[in-house]
Structure formats: structure tokens, C-alpha cells
Design an enzyme around this catalytic site. Structure first.
Site, PDB file in Angstrom:
ATOM      1  N   SER A 118       0.813  -1.216   0.000  1.00 15.56           N
ATOM      2  CA  SER A 118       0.000   0.000   0.000  1.00 15.56           C
ATOM      3  C   SER A 118       0.847   1.267   0.000  1.00 15.56           C
ATOM      4  CB  SER A 118      -0.974  -0.016   1.179  1.00 15.56           C
ATOM      5  OG  SER A 118      -1.874   1.068   1.098  1.00 15.56           O
ATOM      6  N   HIS A 119       0.730   2.057   1.056  1.00 13.34           N
ATOM      7  CA  HIS A 119       1.392   3.360   1.139  1.00 13.34           C
ATOM      8  C   HIS A 119       2.780   3.274   1.768  1.00 13.34           C
ATOM      9  CE1 HIS A 119      -0.842   2.443   4.748  1.00 13.34           C
ATOM     10  NE2 HIS A 119      -0.097   3.272   5.426  1.00 13.34           N
ATOM     11  N   ASP A 283      -1.865   6.802  -3.678  1.00 12.19           N
ATOM     12  CA  ASP A 283      -0.790   6.082  -2.989  1.00 12.19           C
ATOM     13  C   ASP A 283      -0.195   5.001  -3.881  1.00 12.19           C
ATOM     14  OD1 ASP A 283      -2.995   4.351  -2.883  1.00 12.19           O
ATOM     15  OD2 ASP A 283      -2.314   3.452  -1.007  1.00 12.19           O
ATOM     16  N   ASP A 285      -0.542   1.721  -4.298  1.00 12.20           N
ATOM     17  CA  ASP A 285      -1.372   0.760  -5.029  1.00 12.20           C
ATOM     18  C   ASP A 285      -2.668   1.360  -5.558  1.00 12.20           C
ATOM     19  OD1 ASP A 285      -2.426   0.918  -2.392  1.00 12.20           O
ATOM     20  OD2 ASP A 285      -3.447  -0.984  -2.652  1.00 12.20           O
ATOM     21  N   ASP A 287      -5.354   2.931  -4.095  1.00 15.76           N
ATOM     22  CA  ASP A 287      -6.662   2.898  -3.446  1.00 15.76           C
ATOM     23  C   ASP A 287      -6.910   4.092  -2.522  1.00 15.76           C
ATOM     24  OD1 ASP A 287      -4.945   2.139  -1.416  1.00 15.76           O
ATOM     25  OD2 ASP A 287      -6.043   0.335  -0.850  1.00 15.76           O
ATOM     26  N   ARG A 288      -5.914   4.932  -2.311  1.00 17.13           N
ATOM     27  CA  ARG A 288      -6.094   6.109  -1.464  1.00 17.13           C
ATOM     28  C   ARG A 288      -5.988   7.385  -2.283  1.00 17.13           C
ATOM     29  NH1 ARG A 288      -3.694   4.851   4.486  1.00 17.13           N
ATOM     30  NH2 ARG A 288      -3.882   2.591   4.435  1.00 17.13           N
ATOM     31  N   LYS A 384     -11.512   0.538  -1.866  1.00 17.05           N
ATOM     32  CA  LYS A 384     -11.459   1.986  -2.006  1.00 17.05           C
ATOM     33  C   LYS A 384     -10.743   2.316  -3.313  1.00 17.05           C
ATOM     34  CE  LYS A 384      -7.774   2.013   1.524  1.00 17.05           C
ATOM     35  NZ  LYS A 384      -8.042   0.821   2.328  1.00 17.05           N
TER      36      LYS A 384
END
Length: 560
Positions: A118-119, A283, A285, A287-288, A384
Site C-alpha cells: 500500500s502506502h 498512494d 497501489d 486505493d487512497r 477503495k
């Protein structure tokens, strides 16, 4: 071509319990002999019914270091376990929301495997992750991740196909007996999806009528770089300087691909310097998201509330489906609650984790939802979706500007929203890489106080009185499962809140998160500085938790 299968003897690693966002460790841990193979085999062993034989599985990731190696391993172990079809993104690339879309669109009964942390930072000395999503396109529920963990504790061998590596750069299908590996353009299907959701003709009309409007999308060298270029440059014909850091890199350019005011500092500086009307970041991947402008930063809590408020009137997808319900994670501010009341729809407060939203969506109870951790989305997929949020804001700005015949700013939209609903001042303080033992002691002492001496205490000369304190517990209205210990809530008489949580998303140490919220509906106090407005509650939180005494940390790592 046919292939043979090799069985490799192995021994368990006892640290492979996946969390909400999969298994995250340092890259070098995954590079340990058999570590990745063991966990991948455990996923296929625990694959929900009907299991791997004959299944379709989607595979891809955010481009970080070690992703391509892991994808080759997944393909080979998947084929050896009887998977009939593996759908892989070109060059291995798949944003998390795009992968969720493909799972749903292709009815992938075996779900999908996402390679991401992720982030978190990337590179050989940083983080890697493997996450499993089930056939609805959403994160695996706890009973599935527990099955994977149980399989990882007893594994004695894994099966792997004896085939050459797949050329992931070439779109096409390679057959292996009755099975196949299909490499697809992961961006194309996502663009088709968002063009069905948002009013692209309206946005194009807006951009022609207001040529001075400026947009800047910063992918932070994460996966959405390819998606952003295709949408903003190729589809909407915005100038090339409307995108930045849109080349996915294995180490994200040495940066931290987390879209907040601290780590997306280049975007913040460019938006201010260039006077950008709509600035956005995503981010690692995809999703944010973060939304801001030259004159306003939109908190994620406010962002999802605004999108929900305009959805039916502005966004074609919701004009067709209506609003079935709204939801937020527990730490997220109650701004969306007020929108739900106005539109006469139910609002749900759930634990942190997108799977809880997914249950409500699958039951037809939820349309739009969000988390304060920069996650926003809807029932178009079961994750998300960062670019979805950016396009929602662009759609709203376009509609409002054309309707009023003048360029409407982000600040204008927020000011109108606050005047209508009042303002939930909100901020999150992250204390990262705190000594785990010290963090646990602080949290345990605070939890004991919740059932002890907190309720009834007053602060700031009796201006703020605590009326409730608990460790949030959630009973899912769909499957009736109960989630306990989801975060400590301290609630004041006026509805203001302090929430404290321990996070396990980092690969080392603990992260303590403080969430502050204060509601204000006095017109003259709607546009105050957030940190100044919340100052009394920040001081109260430090007094109650004794954070400095337990951890020695006087300043947060990140403020959002």
C-alpha cells in the site's frame, strides 16, 4: 504446451498471519528461501470453495521491488494447484481498485492476489506485501485469512509448475495444457468502468469553457501513474503538466507513496506555487487519495461527505442507482452522518477495514463510504478507489461551474457545505515506529481507564466533559459477526471525540493514532484553522493517555 509439476519439501514460518491488508514484511524477508512460496501455497490451500482446481485468479501489483518475482511464483504455484486461468496485468501492474474491477467483471471465482504494501515505502530495504481478495473483489474476511494462516503453520510442501517465466510485457494468452495465463492491459478496463460512472462529456465541456482551470495529479511514482496519464492526458486532453511523478518505480523514487500533507509534499508545494485549482495524489497501489487546491485542503472525512451530498444530482452512476446507504469507519468524522440525515438514508459506522463496507454493499445496503485514512469509494467495486474520488471531485466542480456560469473553487464547495451542514473539525496524529512494548502499555492503561475513571471527568474549566468511553465493538448487520477491540472512543458532552488506535500496518514497530473531532455550526467559526480549533482536545488527549511519559514521543510523525 504441457507442463510437469514439482513438489518441494519445506518447513513452516510461524510469522505468516495476514492482517486486513494481507501479509506485510520487509522485502528481504520475502526473499528468504521458500518464504514467498510457502505463503502463496497457503493461499491456494485455503482458497474458499470450490478451491483452486478449475478456478480463475487475477494477479498484479503496484510495481514495487520484488513484485515481478512474486508474480512468476504465483503463476507457477497456481498452475500446479490446478488453477485454470490466471489473469495478469501487463508488466505485472494492477492498481488495487482495477484488480477488484477485473475480479468482478470476469467472475473470477478464485479471487485475486495483489502484490502491494500500500502506502509503505518500496525498494530492496523496504516493504513488500501479498494480499488475497475473494471473489466479490474485496479483501478476504477474517475467517479466510485465518485459514491461510493455519495452512502456513502446518505446510510441509508446495507444488510448483516447471515452466519458463511468462513475458509480462506482452499482452496475450499462453496455454499450458487445459490452463492458461492471460496478460491484459489493466488500464483499459478501468477506464471503461469510470467512463460509465462519471459524466465525461460534461467534464470535457467544462474544460473547454474554463480553459484557465488547472489540475495536477501526482501518482507519487505509484501504480496509478499509468491510469492517470491515460485518463487526464489521453481522455480529457489536459496539458502534460497536469500530471507529475506518473512513472511507477520499484522504490517509488525513494519517496513514501502516502497521499498526505507530509509525504505528498511535492504536490503541496506545486499546488501552492502554481495556484492549482484541483490538486490530487494517490498512494502506491492506487486505493487512497488526497484532495486539495490552492486555497483549501479537503480532509478525507469532508471529501466523502461532499461526494455523497452531490452524488445523485451530479454523477450518472448514482442518478441510476440512487443512494442505498452511506458509511464511514469509526475513526472517521461524522460529517457524512449529517449528509445521510439530509438525504434520508441510513448511515453505518464500521470498524476500519474495507471488508466491512463490502458486506453492506453485497447486501445492497450501501452506495458510498470512506475512511479518514484517505480511502474513499462506492459499490462500483469492493475496494477503495483513489482515482474514483479525484474524478468525483472533477465531476462536481464541472457541474457546479457550468450551472453557475463561473469557475467554482474547492473552497467555494467546502464553504457552501459547512454553511449547510456545519463543520466537523477533524485531524489525525500518527506516531510511527513507536517501541511496541511502550505503545502496548500506554494503550492498555487507557483501555482500563475507559471502564474506570474517565466518564464524568471535565477539562478546560469544565467546558468539556466526558460522557462515554469504550473500546468500539461492531456487530455486522449482514452476517452478524462481531468485531471487538476496534479502537478506544472518548466522547464529550458536545459530541466531540478523541479516538485512539494501535495500528499494525507497518513492518516494524507500532503506530499510535490519535483522532480528534469537534463539531461547530456557528457561522463565524466555520473557517477556522483546524489545529487551532482542535487544540483543547489535543491537550486533553496527551493528559489522559500520558503518551509522552509512556513513549517519550513529543511530536507526531504525520499530521493529517
Amino acid at each position: 504446451m504441457s507442463f510437469s509439476t514439482k513438489t518441494v519439501k519445506t518447513t513452516p514460518f510461524l510469522d505468516q498471519r495476514p492482517g486486513t491488508s494481507g501479509l506485510r514484511k520487509k522485502v528481504r524477508v520475502f526473499m528468504t528461501q521458500n518464504y514467498t512460496e510457502n505463503f502463496v501455497q497457503s493461499i491456494f490451500t485455503a482458497l474458499p470453495k470450490p478451491g483452486p482446481v478449475g478456478a480463475t485468479v487475477v494477479v498484479g501489483g503496484d510495481g514495487r521491488y520484488y513484485m515481478k518475482n512474486a508474480i512468476q511464483t504465483i503463476i507457477k504455484i497456481g498452475l500446479a494447484n490446478g488453477v485454470k486461468k490466471l489473469i495478469v496485468g501487463q508488466d505485472g501492474i494492477f492498481s488495487t481498485p482495477a484488480l477488484s474491477n477485473i475480479i468482478r467483471k470476469h467472475s473470477a471465482d478464485g479471487g485475486g492476489i495483489i502484490l502491494t504494501a500500500s502506502h509503505n515505502p518500496g525498494g530492496i530495504d523496504n516493504d513488500f506485501g501479498i494480499k488475497y481478495n475473494v471473489s466479490n473483489g474485496g479483501p478476504a474476511p477474517e475467517h479466510v485469512t485465518e485459514d491461510i494462516f493455519e495452512a502456513s503453520k502446518t505446510i510441509s510442501e508446495y507444488k510448483i509448475a516447471q515452466i519458463p517465466d511468462i513475458d509480462l510485457s506482452v499482452i496475450g494468452t499462453t496455454k499450458f495444457g487445459d490452463s492458461e495465463v492471460q496478460v491484459i492491459d489493466s488500464v483499459e478496463e478501468y477506464i471503461k468502468m469510470v467512463k460509465e460512472i462519471f459524466d465525461f462529456p460534461l467534464i470535457k465541456t467544462f474544460l473547454k469553457k474554463f480553459p484557465d482551470f488547472t489540475l495536477l495529479f501526482d501518482a507519487l511514482n505509484g501504480v496509478t501513474g499509468h491510469y492517470g496519464k491515460r485518463i487526464f492526458i489521453d481522455e480529457l486532453n489536459l496539458p502534460l503538466n497536469s500530471i507529475d511523478q506518473c512513472e511507477p518505480l520499484e522504490d517509488f523514487g525513494g519517496g513514501h507513496p502516502d497521499p498526505n500533507l507530509t509525504y505528498a509534499h511535492k504536490l503541496v508545494e506545486n499546488v501552492e506555487k502554481r495556484g492549482v485549482d484541483l490538486g490530487a495524489a494517490s498512494d502506491g497501489d492506487g486505493d487512497r487519495n488526497m484532495i486539495m487546491s490552492k486555497d483549501w485542503f479537503v480532509t478525507p472525512s469532508d471529501s466523502v461527505a461532499v461526494i455523497a451530498d452531490y452524488a445523485i444530482a451530479v454523477i450518472p452512476y448514482f442518478k441510476k442507482t440512487g443512494l442505498k446507504g452511506l458509511a464511514r469507519s469509526m475513526p472517521t468524522s461524522a460529517a457524512i452522518d449529517r449528509v445521510a440525515t439530509h438525504h434520508n438514508v441510513k448511515v453505518y459506522e464500521v470498524p476500519t477495514g474495507w471488508k466491512f463496507f463490502g458486506n453492506l454493499m453485497d447486501a445492497g445496503m450501501l452506495s458510498i463510504c470512506g475512511e479518514e485514512s484517505f480511502g474513499t469509494g462506492s459499490d462500483h467495486i469492493r475496494e477503495k478507489d483513489g482515482l474514483w474520488a479525484v474524478l468525483a471531485w472533477l465531476n462536481i466542480i464541472a457541474h457546479q461551474s457550468l450551472e453557475s456560469n463561473k469557475l467554482v473553487s474547492v473552497r467555494d464547495i467546502m464553504h457552501k457545505h459547512f454553511n449547510t451542514y456545519g463543520r466537523n473539525y477533524f485531524s489525525r496524529y500518527d506516531y510511527e515506529e513507536v517501541d511496541s512494548e511502550s505503545a502496548s502499555k500506554m494503550y492498555s492503561a487507557l483501555k482500563s481507564s475507559c471502564v474506570g475513571n474517565l466518564i464524568g471527568r471535565s477539562f478546560s474549566e469544565d467546558k468539556y466533559t466526558i460522557v462515554a468511553a469504550d473500546d468500539f465493538e461492531y456487530t455486522d448487520p449482514v452476517d452478524k459477526s462481531v468485531s471487538k477491540n476496534q479502537g478506544i472512543r472518548i466522547i464529550f458532552e458536545d459530541g466531540s471525540r478523541i479516538v485512539v488506535r494501535l495500528s499494525g500496518t507497518g513492518s516494524s514497530g507500532a503506530t499510535i493514532r490519535f483522532y480528534y473531532e469537534m463539531f461547530e455550526d456557528h457561522t463565524e467559526k466555520l473557517m477556522m484553522d483546524t489545529q487551532e480549533a482542535l487544540k483543547p482536545f489535543i491537550e486533553i488527549a496527551l493528559e489522559i493517555t500520558k503518551l509522552v511519559e509512556y513513549t517519550g514521543r513529543k511530536e507526531p510523525t504525520v499530521i493529517t
